[in-house]
Design a protein around this motif. Structure first.
Motif, PDB file in Angstrom:
ATOM      1  N   PRO A  78     -32.659  48.511  18.575  1.00  0.00           N
ATOM      2  CA  PRO A  78     -31.634  49.263  17.826  1.00  0.00           C
ATOM      3  C   PRO A  78     -31.110  50.466  18.605  1.00  0.00           C
ATOM      4  CG  PRO A  78     -33.619  48.999  16.506  1.00  0.00           C
ATOM      5  CD  PRO A  78     -33.877  48.334  17.793  1.00  0.00           C
TER       6      PRO A  78
ATOM      7  N   ALA B  89     -37.847  49.137   8.623  1.00  0.00           N
ATOM      8  CA  ALA B  89     -36.686  48.334   8.256  1.00  0.00           C
ATOM      9  C   ALA B  89     -35.506  49.226   7.906  1.00  0.00           C
ATOM     10  CB  ALA B  89     -37.033  47.420   7.089  1.00  0.00           C
ATOM     11  N   VAL B  90     -35.811  50.311   7.176  1.00  0.00           N
ATOM     12  CA  VAL B  90     -34.735  51.239   6.809  1.00  0.00           C
ATOM     13  C   VAL B  90     -34.069  51.804   8.057  1.00  0.00           C
ATOM     14  CG1 VAL B  90     -34.244  53.499   5.803  1.00  0.00           C
ATOM     15  CG2 VAL B  90     -35.642  51.867   4.550  1.00  0.00           C
TER      16      VAL B  90
ATOM     17  N   LEU C  30     -34.006  50.555  10.985  1.00  0.00           N
ATOM     18  CA  LEU C  30     -33.279  49.491  11.686  1.00  0.00           C
ATOM     19  C   LEU C  30     -31.905  49.273  11.052  1.00  0.00           C
ATOM     20  CD1 LEU C  30     -33.602  47.133  13.804  1.00  0.00           C
ATOM     21  CD2 LEU C  30     -34.070  45.717  11.827  1.00  0.00           C
ATOM     22  N   LEU C  31     -31.907  49.189   9.708  1.00  0.00           N
ATOM     23  CA  LEU C  31     -30.641  48.966   9.003  1.00  0.00           C
ATOM     24  C   LEU C  31     -29.681  50.118   9.226  1.00  0.00           C
ATOM     25  CD1 LEU C  31     -31.726  47.371   5.631  1.00  0.00           C
ATOM     26  CD2 LEU C  31     -30.541  46.321   7.551  1.00  0.00           C
TER      27      LEU C  31
ATOM     28  N   ILE D  74     -28.174  49.878  12.734  1.00  0.00           N
ATOM     29  CA  ILE D  74     -27.174  48.837  12.958  1.00  0.00           C
ATOM     30  C   ILE D  74     -25.886  49.172  12.209  1.00  0.00           C
ATOM     31  CG2 ILE D  74     -26.644  46.415  12.520  1.00  0.00           C
ATOM     32  CD1 ILE D  74     -29.524  45.831  13.318  1.00  0.00           C
ATOM     33  N   GLY D  75     -26.042  49.640  10.977  1.00  0.00           N
ATOM     34  CA  GLY D  75     -24.861  50.028  10.209  1.00  0.00           C
ATOM     35  C   GLY D  75     -24.085  51.122  10.920  1.00  0.00           C
TER      36      GLY D  75
END
Lengths: 425, 250, 666
Positions: free
Chosen positions: C294, C371-372, C374-375, C378-379
């Motif tokens: 990321p 995960a948060v 990572l999201l 990417i966002g």
């Protein structure tokens, strides 16, 4: 003969003047030589001090948690007391210390059940503060040892003086920095030399190189990129005058950039030392060592280094066919030049007949010799002459490389035909 | 109608002149199988006009229509219709002409399966067989111009716009270009051509517009222009038109 | 909005990748270099130093002993690195060293051993002479000191025995770690702290060059207009290029991790220091690769945005350095102890990856928060790239369409002026303001407010020939809005207090800071009224005139109200130059900006600001912060009432465009 020299100097001045004007109208140069130094130091100082305060705050609110195995608790009373007294450490009760350590609830478990033969301190590698804990516990052990000793002496009714036995005083035969003040402490010597070498020389080389890159690229590669080289070639001046003129402009701009950097950093340093008492004292002690003569010598070293670095970049820029190519090469040189001072830090490296002949390194070693007041005039002259000679050779090479053998060789005919300007509006 | 410029206007700002119209409500049109020449000195507004038609500059007022697509409202459709050639065209130095052609062909939505044949066809047409697979950094100016032309027509656009394409070219390469322009006309393309070289315009253009200080001063076929001004040579016509309106301008 | 055309993206991607790969010279310099040199810089000096150290340990130093040294010979003789040099008994120690007869001379006073044997109260002096100018001698000095200390402890033992004191137990401490007990960490602590910094620096350097090449390169080579004339979606172009940069970044990441791994192996095999353990096994390399992906994505998108702003490579180079500094700064969160992703940092892009790296390497991570982050990454990356695609079309960047200062100002864009103003205030504040305030907190603060804060704003507006009254919204306010402002003041205070409380989770202020703060504000020995004037009223007026007056007035024609609130608020927060105050003051700044925009006047802001500052003084002098929180219904009721009044006072005055510069008519 004499008027010829005057003419040439005049030509060089004209070229240098044009390059200086050119660079000063380029916003990049202004930004790099004036603006960035003025802003960089205050900003980095503020962010560094804020960062350390932040760290401090986090460390204060999150003490290191230490648990003792219950069956060893009474065997190491001094140790327990030392840990309890410490501000950054917190003793916690735990039924299953090892389990808690694994889960990250604790940073450290002390098992004193086999004391005094062996006290086991168990740490968790996975913890954020593994090293911090290790250092803290080591210090506490040391403290506890001293405390235990003092307690034993007190119980026996003796003074603690008994264990001092004798005092050790250290005196240096030589003096540091030219002032005939004797250094009493080896730490200060080490501090003084390292500070100058890393902080002064490493930093100086860095700002010299950073300051020299852009003017060099601007004055040499732009002639190529903007296709003005051929008109310059046709001018009725010596070809070397053009290159020397450009080189002098690069030197001047580099010096200017260095001065602005020093000024701004000095201002921040003065400001900062004035705020922090301990730093002021150490710095003052270290700075007191330097006599005026040595400061002037250091400035000479600075000037010579500037000449050499400017020549290196001039050669690189003269050799490059485009800005991008020159940029690629410049970053390699930057790494090379800034790493060399580190070699001089290694103990045993000194300026002698041999090292005086290695460019750049000899300047760093000369700085080291000045700082430790062991500069031999013969070596210094050798190093200076060598630096000037190398500079001259590099400038000569840049001239050869820049003009090539014949101008027609360098620019293909069809490239000359391209007319770049059709833009309107 | 293939191309319509309707009151195209672009305002720029200049510290000396202040706000000024680089292009001042210019209208002209060019239809299928026609070559329209935009004549004017340097700085007249030719390039700005063509850039507005090619959608990369936004008109301050007015608009242009290419095959009935509006440059402001439907820029993507307009772009599909266009091929653009200019003298200062950049090429991807590290790619070969074939790769450049494939790239632009694909981006312009030319059918994938026919693209290879199309490139071969253009290569033969522009005599580029010798260098179609060598990198652009090694090509000469003439070769580069050929690649530029090929790139502009790889997707077979109905409208071709040329911004002073012969600037800096030698006689031989100019000749190739002129032949190409005439060829385009034959196969029914609509060509807009800007130039400051009168002889070139005389030779190629069906109709032409004289543009000066952002204004379109006169437009028509060469015959019409001769009739209006009473002069024979285009150069004289141009000078007289510019002089005539010169008093209004300054 | 149409959906993305993957075919187009593919075409762009393929072409740009080919182009980047063919520029192998730049690739080698810009990607391989950092990837190999940085790890080398990390490991080589330490192993070199280690080597030298062991080399110096094996060296023998000549030590001259002078004076009553007879009993010391035994101790010096035991040490392998020392050879005792015979010297003339009466020789002066300094001369021995100067004549280089010995590296170091230890001088014992007369009757030394008789004294320390018999007289427990005496502490005779042992003097060491050496030449400090030669750095090799430092090692000898350490050795000699070691011998003397050893000698001392032997005598201590002897003395204690003779006194009949039972020597206290010797603590023999063994450090051990949980490894054998099932330690989950992947890499040891120093590696965990250094690695994110290394990866951030390395990747930033490796990613920026491909990004500049694929975007700024198109501008410089004049191919961008052609690309823009083709019927391609701008987003396709950007995402295609973005993917190319990502691929290059991922390659750099792979090579970089391998080279770090290899250098660590070399480094750890040569250095056998057991206090600092460098452990970086292959599993950690793999995990790092995954977690840092990321980062590659986000750095790629940021470099693409940066490259889109640049007209030339030179410019790109110029923007690059601050960019690198920011990236390096972001990775420094890793050395903050006890900071976790779950504290809210997972929501901050870039920084969250640094922390993720550390948490994964230490084996103490939470999948949800990973995960948060990572999201979020990417966002963020996709959004940034999308933003960049709008810059491509900029006429200014494409053709250098004349954008003179006057035209820019006429169109209401005062960005550079505001930047200059902010920098001037920062520099003045740094050099002058802090000095004045530490000289005298009240008077100094008063002078600072006028000279450092108010004066630059007025000078700038005068220079721009703009009306002070209109730009700073100084017109006579409505009574209702003043009353409303007065009523919402407690609410604003409570809000900024709550923000401060929230912030202490991430950045708690150290004790030294809070004590200094209260000392400055409360216990400064000045009368209360003077304090109020210097610390509450003057800042309330001058800071408002600068931020909600000049800066807001200059930015207002160009931005939407929400963005204005954020911009001015953040500037206001940064202006306080303190990590612990940045968040609460930024929030307060946003509220005040909102108030200024809503009422169209600066007077209500002054009221709230003065109220806020004086409450800080009064509360810490006469009570505590909790008081206001305990009485929470009061601020809420007053606040609601105040908001109601403000809502109704919203009259014709609000949201006026400031007038344009006067005498620059075209």
């Amino acid at each position: 003969m004499f008027s010829g020299i005057i003419d040439r100097l005049n030509d060089i001045c004209i070229v240098a003047g044009k390059e200086l004007r050119h660079c000063f109208r380029d916003s990049h140069v202004l930004i790099y030589t004036v603006f960035v130094p003025l802003i960089l130091y205050p900003v980095s100082l503020v962010s560094l001090s804020e960062y350390s305060l932040w760290r401090e705050g986090l460390a204060e609110t999150r003490p290191i948690h230490v648990a003792f195995e219950k069956d060893g608790l009474d065997k190491i009373p001094e140790f327990v007391a030392a840990v309890k007294e410490a501000k950054r450490l917190k003793v916690v009760e735990s039924d299953n210390p090892i389990g808690d350590l694994q889960q990250g609830k604790l940073e450290c478990v002390v098992d004193g059940s086999k004391a005094p033969e062996s006290i086991k301190i168990i740490l968790n590698q996975a913890s954020d503060r593994f090293l911090e804990t290790k250092v803290a516990m080591a210090t506490k052990t040391f403290e506890a040892r001293g405390k235990a000793m003092r307690k034993a002496l007190e119980e026996a009714g003796c003074e603690t003086k008994v264990i001092r036995v004798f005092d050790i005083v250290t005196t240096s035969v030589g003096t540091i920095g030219g002032r005939k003040a004797k250094l009493q402490d080896m730490e200060l010597t080490a501090f003084s030399t390292t500070m100058v070498l890393v902080a002064f020389y490493g930093y100086t080389m860095l700002i010299i190189t950073v300051g020299a890159v852009y003017p060099a690229l601007a004055s040499f590669t732009e002639e190529f990129e903007k296709r003005t080289k051929n008109t310059t070639y046709m001018l009725p001046v010596e070809r070397s005058s053009v290159v020397i003129g450009k080189f002098s402009a690069v030197v001047m701009l580099t010096l200017l950039s260095g001065m602005v950097n020093f000024f701004s950093m000095g201002l921040v340093a003065v400001y900062f030392t004035w705020k922090l008492d301990w730093l002021r004292r150490t710095l003052a002690l270290a700075l007191k060592q330097y006599s005026l003569g040595n400061v002037i010598l250091l400035l000479v070293v600075f000037l010579l280094s500037t000449l050499l670095v400017a020549a290196i970049y001039s050669l690189m820029a003269a050799n490059a066919k485009s800005f991008k190519e020159a940029q690629n090469a410049s970053s390699l040189i930057l790494v090379g030049i800034t790493i060399l001072p580190m070699v001089a830090l290694l103990p045993g490296w000194q300026l002698n007949e041999l090292t005086a002949l290695v460019p750049i390194l000899n300047m760093v070693l000369a700085a080291k010799a000045i700082v430790t007041d062991s500069l031999g005039s013969f070596e210094m002259i050798c190093a200076s002459m060598e630096t000037i000679a190398v500079t001259a050779v590099l400038v000569y090479l840049s001239q050869v490389v820049f003009w090539g053998r014949e101008p027609a060789d360098r620019v293909p005919e069809d490239k000359l035909a391209t007319n770049p300007s059709t833009g309107e509006g | 109608m293939s191309l319509d410029a309707i009151n195209l206007t672009k305002r720029f700002f200049d510290p000396k002149r202040g706000e000024f119209n680089a292009v001042d409500s210019i209208s002209f049109s060019c239809s299928k199988g026609e070559i329209f020449g935009l004549l004017g000195p340097n700085g007249a507004g030719k390039t700005t006009t063509l850039r507005m038609i090619t959608t990369i500059l936004k008109p301050t007022a007015g608009t242009a229509k290419v095959n009935d697509f509006d440059v402001i409202a439907q820029p993507r459709q307009v772009r599909k219709q266009l091929g653009f050639v200019s003298a200062d065209t950049g090429l991807y130095e590290r790619l070969t002409p074939r790769e450049i052609l494939t790239y632009f062909g694909r981006l312009s939505k030319y059918p994938k399966e026919k693209l290879k044949d199309r490139i071969d066809e253009i290569t033969v047409m522009l005599q580029m067989e010798q260098f179609v697979d060598s990198r652009c950094e090694k090509l000469s100016t003439g070769m580069r111009q050929k690649v530029s032309i090929a790139r502009a027509i790889v997707h077979d656009p109905p409208v071709i716009i040329m911004d002073e394409p012969t600037t800096g070219l030698d006689v031989l390469t100019s000749q190739v270009l002129h032949r190409f322009v005439l060829q385009c006309k034959e196969i029914g393309k609509c060509v807009v051509f800007s130039s400051h070289i009168m002889s070139e315009a005389e030779k190629l253009c069906d109709r032409m517009g004289i543009i000066h200080n952002g204004k379109l001063l006169a437009a028509g076929t060469l015959e019409e222009l001769r009739r209006e001004s009473g002069m024979h040579y285009l150069e004289d016509i141009f000078l007289s038109v510019v002089k005539e309106t010169g008093s209004d301008v300054t | 909005m149409t959906s993305l055309d993957w075919d187009e993206i593919c075409v762009v991607f393929r072409k740009d990748l080919l182009e980047v790969l063919r520029d192998y010279r730049t690739l080698i310099v810009m990607i391989l270099m950092p990837v190999i040199i940085y790890p080398a810089l990390l490991v080589l000096p330490s192993s070199l130093a280690h080597h030298l150290q062991s080399d110096m340990r094996s060296k023998r130093y000549s030590v001259g002993l002078v004076g009553d040294y007879k009993s010391a010979v035994k101790f010096f003789g035991e040490t392998k690195t020392i050879t005792i040099t015979k010297t003339a008994d009466e020789a002066e120690p300094e001369k021995i060293v100067s004549a280089k007869l010995a590296d170091i001379v230890v001088s014992f006073p007369k009757d030394f051993f008789r004294l320390i044997d018999g007289n427990l109260d005496s502490t005779p002096k042992v003097t060491i002479f050496y030449d400090a100018r030669k750095d090799q001698n430092l090692m000898a000095l350490t050795e000699v000191r070691g011998v003397l200390n050893h000698m001392r402890s032997a005598y201590v033992q002897k003395r204690l025995e003779s006194l009949g004191v039972k020597a206290p137990q010797r603590y023999v401490v063994n450090f051990s770690d949980l490894k054998e007990l099932g330690d989950q960490s992947l890499a040891s602590e120093p590696v965990r702290n250094i690695l994110p910094f290394l990866l951030f620096t390395m990747l930033t350097v490796s990613i920026i060059y491909p990004a500049l090449d694929v975007i700024t390169g198109e501008r410089e080579r004049n191919t961008l207009p052609l690309l823009l004339m083709s019927p391609t979606d701008r987003r396709s172009i950007m995402y295609g290029k973005f993917l190319v940069v990502c691929v290059m970044g991922a390659a750099a990441l792979l090579i970089g991790l391998l080279s770090i791994f290899i250098f660590m192996q070399i480094g750890t095999s040569s250095a056998s220091d057991d206090f600092i353990v460098m452990r970086f096994p292959i599993q950690a390399v793999v995990m790092c690769g995954f977690v840092a992906l990321p980062l590659v994505v986000i750095l790629s998108s940021l470099s693409i945005l940066l490259a889109s702003w640049c007209k030339t490579f030179q410019q790109g180079q110029g923007y690059f350095v601050p960019f690198l500094f920011v990236a390096m700064g972001a990775s420094s969160v890793c050395s903050l102890p006890g900071l976790k992703l779950s504290s809210g940092i997972a929501l901050i892009p870039v920084v969250n990856i640094a922390l993720s790296l550390k948490e994964v390497l230490s084996g103490q991570y939470d999948f949800i928060w990973l995960a948060v982050s990572l999201l979020v990454s990417i966002g963020f990356a996709v959004y940034v790239t999308y933003l960049a695609s709008h810059i491509l079309d900029s006429e200014r960047l494409l053709f250098g369409v004349a954008d003179s200062r006057l035209r820019r100002r006429l169109s209401g864009d005062f960005g550079p002026e505001v930047g200059l103003l902010a920098l001037t205030v920062f520099l003045l504040m740094f050099y002058l303001g802090q000095t004045l305030q530490s000289w005298d907190i009240v008077v100094g603060s008063l002078i600072t407010q006028v000279v450092v804060i108010l004066l630059p704003a007025i000078v700038l507006l005068r220079h721009l020939k703009m009306s002070l009254v209109k730009t700073m919204s100084l017109e006579r306010p409505r009574l209702l809005s003043l009353l409303g402002a007065l009523l919402i003041t407690p609410l604003c205070i409570v809000v900024s207090m709550l923000v401060y409380k929230f912030q202490t989770g991430i950045a708690p202020a150290p004790e030294a800071f809070t004590t200094m703060f209260t000392r400055l504000i409360v216990d400064n020995g000045k009368p209360l009224w003077l304090c109020l004037i210097g610390i509450a009223i003057a800042p309330g007026i001058c800071e408002e005139l600068l931020f909600r007056g000049a800066i807001l007035g200059l930015l207002r024609p160009r931005y939407k109200p929400i963005l204005l609130c954020v911009l001015v608020g953040v500037l206001f927060g940064l202006f306080h130059m303190s990590v612990f105050r940045v968040l609460p003051t930024a929030v307060l700044g946003m509220l005040l900006t909102g108030l200024a925009i809503w009422t169209g006047s600066i007077w209500p802001c002054m009221i709230v600001h003065i109220g806020n500052n004086s409450s800080a003084i009064l509360l810490s002098k006469f009570g505590n912060e909790e008081m206001l929180l305990n009485w929470w219904p009061v601020p809420i009721v007053a606040g609601v009432l105040g908001l109601f009044l403000l809502y109704h006072s919203r009259g014709s005055a609000q949201y006026q465009k400031p007038e344009k510069p006067e005498d620059e008519k075209i």
